[in-house]
Design a protein around this motif. Structure first.
Motif, PDB file in Angstrom:
ATOM      1  N   VAL A  43       0.868  -1.188   0.000  1.00 35.38           N
ATOM      2  CA  VAL A  43       0.000   0.000   0.000  1.00 35.38           C
ATOM      3  C   VAL A  43       0.906   1.239   0.000  1.00 35.38           C
ATOM      4  N   PRO A  44       1.044   1.899  -1.159  1.00 36.10           N
ATOM      5  CA  PRO A  44       1.846   3.125  -1.200  1.00 36.10           C
ATOM      6  C   PRO A  44       1.032   4.324  -0.689  1.00 36.10           C
ATOM      7  N   THR A  45       1.633   5.147   0.170  1.00 32.32           N
ATOM      8  CA  THR A  45       0.946   6.335   0.689  1.00 32.32           C
ATOM      9  C   THR A  45       1.935   7.493   0.837  1.00 32.32           C
ATOM     10  N   MET A  46       1.348   8.676   1.074  1.00 33.57           N
ATOM     11  CA  MET A  46       2.186   9.826   1.420  1.00 33.57           C
ATOM     12  C   MET A  46       2.025  10.163   2.907  1.00 33.57           C
ATOM     13  N   GLY A  47       1.490   9.214   3.674  1.00 37.21           N
ATOM     14  CA  GLY A  47       1.390   9.419   5.119  1.00 37.21           C
ATOM     15  C   GLY A  47       0.230  10.324   5.507  1.00 37.21           C
ATOM     16  N   ALA A  48       0.291  10.844   6.764  1.00 40.50           N
ATOM     17  CA  ALA A  48      -0.845  11.565   7.366  1.00 40.50           C
ATOM     18  C   ALA A  48      -2.082  10.671   7.229  1.00 40.50           C
ATOM     19  N   GLY A  97      -9.302   6.338   5.163  1.00 41.79           N
ATOM     20  CA  GLY A  97      -9.244   5.970   3.741  1.00 41.79           C
ATOM     21  C   GLY A  97      -8.018   5.109   3.467  1.00 41.79           C
ATOM     22  N   HIS A  98      -6.845   5.580   3.921  1.00 47.54           N
ATOM     23  CA  HIS A  98      -5.619   4.780   3.760  1.00 47.54           C
ATOM     24  C   HIS A  98      -5.768   3.441   4.486  1.00 47.54           C
ATOM     25  N   LEU A  99      -6.307   3.521   5.701  1.00 41.11           N
ATOM     26  CA  LEU A  99      -6.335   2.302   6.529  1.00 41.11           C
ATOM     27  C   LEU A  99      -7.294   1.258   5.954  1.00 41.11           C
ATOM     28  N   SER A 100      -8.299   1.707   5.191  1.00 41.27           N
ATOM     29  CA  SER A 100      -9.192   0.729   4.556  1.00 41.27           C
ATOM     30  C   SER A 100      -8.412  -0.090   3.524  1.00 41.27           C
ATOM     31  N   LEU A 101      -7.456   0.558   2.850  1.00 46.09           N
ATOM     32  CA  LEU A 101      -6.606  -0.170   1.893  1.00 46.09           C
ATOM     33  C   LEU A 101      -5.724  -1.172   2.643  1.00 46.09           C
ATOM     34  N   VAL A 102      -5.168  -0.705   3.747  1.00 45.70           N
ATOM     35  CA  VAL A 102      -4.275  -1.555   4.544  1.00 45.70           C
ATOM     36  C   VAL A 102      -5.044  -2.772   5.068  1.00 45.70           C
ATOM     37  N   SER A 112       4.480  22.121   3.146  1.00 40.55           N
ATOM     38  CA  SER A 112       3.451  22.183   4.197  1.00 40.55           C
ATOM     39  C   SER A 112       2.566  20.933   4.216  1.00 40.55           C
ATOM     40  N   TYR A 113       2.802  19.981   3.291  1.00 43.26           N
ATOM     41  CA  TYR A 113       1.957  18.783   3.234  1.00 43.26           C
ATOM     42  C   TYR A 113       1.932  18.115   4.612  1.00 43.26           C
ATOM     43  N   PRO A 114       0.733  17.740   5.116  1.00 43.87           N
ATOM     44  CA  PRO A 114       0.677  17.210   6.479  1.00 43.87           C
ATOM     45  C   PRO A 114       1.528  15.956   6.687  1.00 43.87           C
ATOM     46  N   ALA A 135      -0.952  -4.499  -5.365  1.00 44.71           N
ATOM     47  CA  ALA A 135      -0.809  -3.167  -4.772  1.00 44.71           C
ATOM     48  C   ALA A 135      -2.191  -2.530  -4.713  1.00 44.71           C
ATOM     49  N   TYR A 136      -2.435  -1.770  -3.657  1.00 45.17           N
ATOM     50  CA  TYR A 136      -3.778  -1.289  -3.333  1.00 45.17           C
ATOM     51  C   TYR A 136      -3.822   0.235  -3.438  1.00 45.17           C
ATOM     52  N   PHE A 137      -4.823   0.718  -4.183  1.00 45.97           N
ATOM     53  CA  PHE A 137      -4.995   2.158  -4.387  1.00 45.97           C
ATOM     54  C   PHE A 137      -6.463   2.506  -4.189  1.00 45.97           C
ATOM     55  N   GLY A 138      -6.738   3.812  -3.991  1.00 43.19           N
ATOM     56  CA  GLY A 138      -8.115   4.233  -3.725  1.00 43.19           C
ATOM     57  C   GLY A 138      -8.801   4.807  -4.959  1.00 43.19           C
ATOM     58  N   GLN A 139     -10.083   4.512  -5.108  1.00 45.02           N
ATOM     59  CA  GLN A 139     -10.891   5.104  -6.178  1.00 45.02           C
ATOM     60  C   GLN A 139     -10.998   6.617  -6.014  1.00 45.02           C
ATOM     61  N   LYS A 140     -10.782   7.095  -4.778  1.00 46.44           N
ATOM     62  CA  LYS A 140     -10.767   8.537  -4.508  1.00 46.44           C
ATOM     63  C   LYS A 140      -9.921   9.292  -5.537  1.00 46.44           C
ATOM     64  N   ASP A 141      -8.749   8.744  -5.851  1.00 48.68           N
ATOM     65  CA  ASP A 141      -7.889   9.344  -6.868  1.00 48.68           C
ATOM     66  C   ASP A 141      -8.109   8.573  -8.168  1.00 48.68           C
ATOM     67  N   GLY A 142      -9.288   8.808  -8.750  1.00 46.18           N
ATOM     68  CA  GLY A 142      -9.744   7.981  -9.871  1.00 46.18           C
ATOM     69  C   GLY A 142      -8.784   8.022 -11.050  1.00 46.18           C
ATOM     70  N   PRO A 197     -12.822   1.130  -2.683  1.00 50.63           N
ATOM     71  CA  PRO A 197     -13.817   2.201  -2.651  1.00 50.63           C
ATOM     72  C   PRO A 197     -13.383   3.421  -1.828  1.00 50.63           C
ATOM     73  N   THR A 198     -13.939   4.554  -2.173  1.00 51.69           N
ATOM     74  CA  THR A 198     -13.643   5.802  -1.466  1.00 51.69           C
ATOM     75  C   THR A 198     -14.319   5.795  -0.090  1.00 51.69           C
ATOM     76  N   ILE A 199     -13.537   6.125   0.921  1.00 52.42           N
ATOM     77  CA  ILE A 199     -14.086   6.218   2.284  1.00 52.42           C
ATOM     78  C   ILE A 199     -14.423   7.685   2.550  1.00 52.42           C
ATOM     79  N   ARG A 200     -15.607   7.915   3.102  1.00 52.09           N
ATOM     80  CA  ARG A 200     -16.120   9.275   3.307  1.00 52.09           C
ATOM     81  C   ARG A 200     -16.431   9.512   4.774  1.00 52.09           C
ATOM     82  N   LEU A 255     -18.155  13.779   2.676  1.00 53.08           N
ATOM     83  CA  LEU A 255     -16.870  14.309   2.196  1.00 53.08           C
ATOM     84  C   LEU A 255     -15.837  13.179   2.132  1.00 53.08           C
ATOM     85  N   ALA A 256     -15.202  13.019   0.969  1.00 47.70           N
ATOM     86  CA  ALA A 256     -14.168  11.984   0.833  1.00 47.70           C
ATOM     87  C   ALA A 256     -13.001  12.326   1.756  1.00 47.70           C
ATOM     88  N   LEU A 257     -12.548  11.358   2.529  1.00 50.05           N
ATOM     89  CA  LEU A 257     -11.406  11.614   3.416  1.00 50.05           C
ATOM     90  C   LEU A 257     -10.176  11.904   2.563  1.00 50.05           C
TER      91      LEU A 257
END
Ligand code: AMP
Length: 278
Positions: free
Chosen positions: A24-29, A33-38, A67-69, A141-148, A171-174, A179-181
């Motif tokens: 599961v590739p992420t940029m952290g923070a 939504g990320h954890l659903s992939l995990v 400034s990215y969280p 590898a797992y990615f989110g539909q959020k970033d379609g 699926p996108t977690i809201r 609001l999409a996380l």
């Protein structure tokens, strides 16, 4: 859970990981939504690696790289609780050492939608994901539909470069208002986050038109726009798109699987969301 910072150590870890390795590739923070992939990857794989890397090459100079969280401590805690086996947390110089000069440039699907104004964004995404795949060699590898659009771009690379990795789009977690996380939601005040639920409401309005039998893209686009225009909070609409889910070509009349996606501005923050029709 192993926390690994260098490529040689990560390569060594992956070579000893069980077959059936999930990534599961992420940029952290990290958020739910990320954890659903995990969570899904954990169930489906014998070994599980997560990467946390705020990839500088996918940010334009005007964007929020510095400034990215970031919240490594709480990310690691969440990943440990999710029974992740290894977390790869490289520094930027580990991924892009001095003299680095090779890029994965995806064609047409990366130049539309987000690609129209974020030139080079998907080149950065495609390059880092390809590098992470080469280092870790995951089976899935797992990615989110959020970033379609990102999912479409990555599927294109996987096909074109024979990456041999199964891409699983989740699926996108809201939040409870729809609001999409997103890590970038933290740039908004609590009140703005509540009101930003209008983004998903606009997509639902479009989807309902489609469910009632409407197939003209203009009409559906119009109903999305009407909802968005009704919200003072929205300071700009970058696009309202109805595009073929595979080619991302805009459609006039909806027939096959179509992604209805929007990008809007709230103050200077751009938020994206989408739903798939069909
Ligand atoms: P990011 O850290 O923003 O690069 O996201 C890492 C992965 O998590 C990407 O595959 C995203 O599409 C996915 N992701 C981000 N937000 C969500 C969400 N709300 N629901 C599902 N997946 C998400």
């Amino acid at each position: 859970m192993e926390i690994i910072e260098t490529i040689p150590q990560m390569v060594a870890w992956t070579r000893h990981a069980s077959k059936n390795l999930g990534l599961v590739p992420t940029m952290g923070a990290l958020h739910q939504g990320h954890l659903s992939l995990v969570e899904r990857a954990r169930v489906e794989n014998a070994s599980l690696a997560v990467t946390i890397f705020v990839n500088p090459t996918q940010f334009a100079e005007s964007e929020d790289l510095t400034s990215y969280p970031r919240d490594l401590e709480s990310d690691l805690e969440a990943l440990k609780n999710a029974h992740v086996d290894a977390v790869f947390v490289p520094k930027a110089t580990e991924i892009y050492p001095s003299g680095y000069d090779t890029w994965v440039d995806v064609g047409s699907v990366s130049s539309k939608l987000e690609g129209e104004w974020r030139t080079d964004h998907f080149r950065g995404v495609a390059t880092v994901v390809t590098k992470l795949f080469n280092i870790i060699r995951p089976d899935a590898a797992y990615f989110g539909q959020k970033d379609g659009q990102q999912s479409v771009v990555l599927k294109q690379i996987a096909r074109d470069l024979n990456l041999g990795v199964d891409l699983v789009i989740c699926p996108t977690i809201r939040d409870e208002n729809g609001l999409a996380l997103s890590s970038r939601n933290s740039y908004l005040t609590a009140a703005q986050q509540r009101e930003a639920s209008v983004i998903f409401r606009s997509l639902v309005a479009g989807r309902e038109k489609w469910e009632s039998g409407e197939r003209q893209a203009d009409v559906i686009r119009g109903s999305v726009e009407q909802v968005l225009r009704g919200a003072d909070l929205i300071t700009g609409i970058d696009y309202i798109s109805l595009a073929d889910s595979e080619t991302l070509n805009e459609v006039d009349v909806i027939s096959g699987e179509t992604m209805l996606s929007v990008a809007v501005r709230i103050a200077s923050v751009q938020l994206i969301d989408n739903v798939v029709l069909g």
